[in-house]
Design a protein around this motif. Sequence first.
Motif, PDB file in Angstrom:
ATOM      1  N   ASP A 134      45.976  32.219  51.028  1.00 30.92           N
ATOM      2  CA  ASP A 134      44.622  32.116  51.587  1.00 30.92           C
ATOM      3  C   ASP A 134      43.969  33.470  51.810  1.00 30.92           C
ATOM      4  N   LYS A 135      44.093  34.340  50.821  1.00 25.56           N
ATOM      5  CA  LYS A 135      43.407  35.633  50.852  1.00 25.56           C
ATOM      6  C   LYS A 135      42.640  35.825  49.534  1.00 25.56           C
ATOM      7  N   PRO A 136      41.645  34.960  49.285  1.00 26.80           N
ATOM      8  CA  PRO A 136      40.923  35.045  48.006  1.00 26.80           C
ATOM      9  C   PRO A 136      40.126  36.333  47.845  1.00 26.80           C
ATOM     10  N   SER A 137      39.673  36.938  48.956  1.00 34.63           N
ATOM     11  CA  SER A 137      38.952  38.211  48.847  1.00 34.63           C
ATOM     12  C   SER A 137      39.853  39.271  48.236  1.00 34.63           C
ATOM     13  N   GLN A 138      41.106  39.303  48.677  1.00 32.96           N
ATOM     14  CA  GLN A 138      42.064  40.240  48.101  1.00 32.96           C
ATOM     15  C   GLN A 138      42.335  39.916  46.639  1.00 32.96           C
ATOM     16  N   ALA A 139      42.373  38.638  46.323  1.00 32.59           N
ATOM     17  CA  ALA A 139      42.609  38.231  44.932  1.00 32.59           C
ATOM     18  C   ALA A 139      41.512  38.768  44.020  1.00 32.59           C
ATOM     19  N   ILE A 140      40.261  38.667  44.458  1.00 32.34           N
ATOM     20  CA  ILE A 140      39.150  39.176  43.648  1.00 32.34           C
ATOM     21  C   ILE A 140      39.263  40.687  43.459  1.00 32.34           C
ATOM     22  N   LYS A 141      39.617  41.417  44.527  1.00 26.13           N
ATOM     23  CA  LYS A 141      39.775  42.872  44.415  1.00 26.13           C
ATOM     24  C   LYS A 141      40.860  43.226  43.406  1.00 26.13           C
ATOM     25  N   VAL A 142      41.945  42.470  43.419  1.00 29.10           N
ATOM     26  CA  VAL A 142      43.043  42.719  42.488  1.00 29.10           C
ATOM     27  C   VAL A 142      42.584  42.479  41.055  1.00 29.10           C
ATOM     28  N   VAL A 143      41.891  41.362  40.820  1.00 26.16           N
ATOM     29  CA  VAL A 143      41.433  41.040  39.474  1.00 26.16           C
ATOM     30  C   VAL A 143      40.453  42.093  38.966  1.00 26.16           C
ATOM     31  N   ARG A 144      39.634  42.627  39.863  1.00 27.43           N
ATOM     32  CA  ARG A 144      38.688  43.676  39.481  1.00 27.43           C
ATOM     33  C   ARG A 144      39.417  44.903  38.919  1.00 27.43           C
ATOM     34  N   ARG A 145      40.614  45.160  39.394  1.00 22.29           N
ATOM     35  CA  ARG A 145      41.373  46.310  38.884  1.00 22.29           C
ATOM     36  C   ARG A 145      41.663  46.153  37.395  1.00 22.29           C
ATOM     37  N   LEU A 146      42.011  44.923  36.996  1.00 22.84           N
ATOM     38  CA  LEU A 146      42.239  44.666  35.574  1.00 22.84           C
ATOM     39  C   LEU A 146      40.923  44.726  34.804  1.00 22.84           C
ATOM     40  N   GLN A 147      39.881  44.168  35.391  1.00 26.67           N
ATOM     41  CA  GLN A 147      38.575  44.176  34.740  1.00 26.67           C
ATOM     42  C   GLN A 147      38.108  45.606  34.463  1.00 26.67           C
ATOM     43  N   ASN A 148      38.305  46.498  35.423  1.00 24.93           N
ATOM     44  CA  ASN A 148      37.851  47.882  35.281  1.00 24.93           C
ATOM     45  C   ASN A 148      38.645  48.649  34.228  1.00 24.93           C
ATOM     46  N   ARG A 149      39.859  48.214  33.935  1.00 30.77           N
ATOM     47  CA  ARG A 149      40.654  48.873  32.890  1.00 30.77           C
ATOM     48  C   ARG A 149      40.054  48.623  31.501  1.00 30.77           C
ATOM     49  N   ASP A 150      39.421  47.458  31.324  1.00 28.84           N
ATOM     50  CA  ASP A 150      38.743  47.135  30.069  1.00 28.84           C
ATOM     51  C   ASP A 150      39.681  47.280  28.875  1.00 28.84           C
ATOM     52  N   PHE A 151      40.860  46.686  28.971  1.00 32.19           N
ATOM     53  CA  PHE A 151      41.802  46.741  27.860  1.00 32.19           C
ATOM     54  C   PHE A 151      41.216  46.044  26.630  1.00 32.19           C
ATOM     55  N   VAL A 152      41.690  46.439  25.476  1.00 35.18           N
ATOM     56  CA  VAL A 152      41.308  45.766  24.242  1.00 35.18           C
ATOM     57  C   VAL A 152      41.797  44.320  24.256  1.00 35.18           C
ATOM     58  N   PHE A 153      42.963  44.118  24.857  1.00 27.70           N
ATOM     59  CA  PHE A 153      43.566  42.780  24.887  1.00 27.70           C
ATOM     60  C   PHE A 153      44.197  42.570  26.256  1.00 27.70           C
ATOM     61  N   ASN A 154      43.834  41.450  26.926  1.00 26.29           N
ATOM     62  CA  ASN A 154      44.331  41.163  28.278  1.00 26.29           C
ATOM     63  C   ASN A 154      45.444  40.123  28.293  1.00 26.29           C
ATOM     64  N   PHE A 155      45.970  39.806  27.125  1.00 30.71           N
ATOM     65  CA  PHE A 155      47.129  38.905  27.036  1.00 30.71           C
ATOM     66  C   PHE A 155      46.845  37.535  27.645  1.00 30.71           C
ATOM     67  N   GLY A 156      45.631  37.045  27.390  1.00 30.82           N
ATOM     68  CA  GLY A 156      45.250  35.721  27.864  1.00 30.82           C
ATOM     69  C   GLY A 156      44.829  35.666  29.314  1.00 30.82           C
ATOM     70  N   ILE A 157      44.759  36.813  29.961  1.00 33.59           N
ATOM     71  CA  ILE A 157      44.394  36.850  31.389  1.00 33.59           C
ATOM     72  C   ILE A 157      42.959  37.360  31.497  1.00 33.59           C
ATOM     73  N   SER A 158      42.048  36.457  31.820  1.00 30.04           N
ATOM     74  CA  SER A 158      40.628  36.802  31.885  1.00 30.04           C
ATOM     75  C   SER A 158      40.187  37.003  33.325  1.00 30.04           C
ATOM     76  N   PRO A 159      39.753  38.213  33.680  1.00 37.12           N
ATOM     77  CA  PRO A 159      39.240  38.430  35.042  1.00 37.12           C
ATOM     78  C   PRO A 159      38.077  37.511  35.377  1.00 37.12           C
ATOM     79  N   TYR A 160      37.222  37.252  34.389  1.00 37.66           N
ATOM     80  CA  TYR A 160      36.047  36.422  34.652  1.00 37.66           C
ATOM     81  C   TYR A 160      36.441  34.981  34.969  1.00 37.66           C
TER      82      TYR A 160
END
Length: 657
Positions: free
Chosen positions: A136-162
């Motif tokens: 029950d810490k969805p705010s933290q979850a969004i912050k974590v996902v943003r870290r992957l989003q900001n990396r902007d990898f060519v391939f996210n291995f099926g893991i979409s931040p959006y």
Amino acid sequence: MKITNINIVILFGLFFLGAFNAHAQRIEIDRLEREFRGSYSGRKAYELSQKMIQLDSTYYVGHFFEANYRYERASDKRGYEAAIKSLEKAVALLEKDFPRKLRRTTEIQAYIDSYQYQRKYAFLIYFLAKCYEYVDKPSQAIKVVRRLQNRDFVFNFGISPYSHISWIYLRNRMYSPEKYDFLKPNIEENLEIASRFADSIKTSDKHNQWFLNTYWPDFSNDALLSYYHYKNIIYSHQIKLDSAEYFSEQLRRYDRLSHNNYGNLQFIQAKFTEAEDSYETARQNDDYIQKDIKEFDYMQSAIKIFQNDLPSAKSIVENSIKNLGNAPGFGWNNIALSRAYYYSGDLKKSKEFRDKAANFKEIHVGSTWGEVAYDRNTLLFKYLYHKKSISDITFRDKSYWYKPKKLYDISKHHFKQENAHLLLTSELSADPERFIGYYNLFASENNIFFDEIWELIKYFNSDYFIKIFKDKLQEDERERVHKYFNYFIAQFHLEDGDYDLAIKEFERVLEDDYLDETNEKLLIARIHEGLSKAYEEKENMVAANDNLMAFYMNFPQLLPYSDLKMKFNFKVANKTLTPEQEKIVEDLKDCNIEWVENDLNWPTLSINFTKNDKNQVIDYQVEVANDIKFEGNLDLANIEEHPGQLIAFRAFGIELE
């Protein structure tokens, strides 16, 4: 001066020796990782992680193994909190030691060198975000996902931040910014943001598409399919059926349709045969290795109740519990079992499973069902238990009214029933989703069903709800759901004493072209119950009795707890009875049943006292129009009191211990 130089040499020597030793330890850790064969959830993986951490606690690999192990093994809040610590450590060390490896690159050789690091990083971020959701810490979850989003990898291995952020907004749509700061003030705005993030999934990989098509063709459509998936969920929630069906069809074309979600889409349209087929497919495709809420088991169990196939309603959930154990979903399964036993007329068992659910800290994994709905379900069945317990007392002894102990028990249940109902109605009136969820009667996030919704709202303002349901008859495109709106309108007219209007609406349901006699026995039974009450008030006893009999034939388990009194012929095969047997017959006849003689319009209950291995047994049979409705026997060896009452319940298909 010489001593100082010697000290410096020694210090440099120790430094380089330590660096060499650390390098050697990391080489050894890398070797152990390469040679590892097995599952991250196995004990071997955990033991290896501890060995790696002991070799070098500043190297990410040991923490990576430990984090995977803890995540895979977690099944409660404590487990996910432990996983978070390991995941955070692994991510931090990976970011600290390999910043260059975690940069976007479109040069293929550089990418090959970075591939393993980016893959691990993406999965660690995914697991970490999920863990924050589950505690029950969805705010933290969004912050974590943003870290992957900001990396902007060519391939996210099926893991979409959006897609992940879209899911978080959808899952928490009903809450306010005071609870979670990332949310908007109302459900509509949160759903709009969820939809916008889902739209972003479609375009998120456009600047990577050439690389995906060239190097990962199997994953080239992942963003598009993820977009279809989340838009499908959102449109189903909003009951935008054409759009939801469109996206379902797109997923089906690529063999990526979630049969669980498609079953829910059919269920909210009251297409129960189609829904059950989809739930069955979802079950066949699920190996139960993933420990999450199996919505298809919970929902199909409800359909079995609608069909009055109560053994199947129980066995579906019992098998789910057998496969999942105490993993996430255990609480929801116990709610489903509580419901199945409630409709079976076994209040003791219903309470047992409801208590298990209430005492279990459910982690809502893999589902948009949340804590609010879970707590409301457990409170609902507490309310219904106490309400039905009053009927249980009055059915067992029609002379209850002059027995102080039974009057005390009734008052105790009444007090607890009123307290539970007060809490339920207070929560419901404050729930911003009551219009799209409960008042629509069938909705994708609604896991309380029409018969129970009636119990929630029946004491509210009838004029208010009659208008709501009349408006829905004009506006709602779900033709198969219309009969349920008519049913609720009829029930409110019945409560108000407008019997002619109630009869008109009840009859309209029975004439509905979409009424399904196989899948909607519960609804049909409730219609006949209402008609019997209305005709009795109008002193039309022929019609009242006809509908009472139809009520019994469709769902007899409901009748002992109804305001109506069933009629039976009664026969005892034995020519003579012992005093004990006479007492059993007396207890049976004292139940709240109207006994008639030689009236073929009503069922006939026949009993016969026999012996089996020296134990006294009561054989019983219920016959209706020369057909056997129920039959069986009751072994008196382990029954301490009131076997006659148990036989009375058996006449309604209720087998109590």
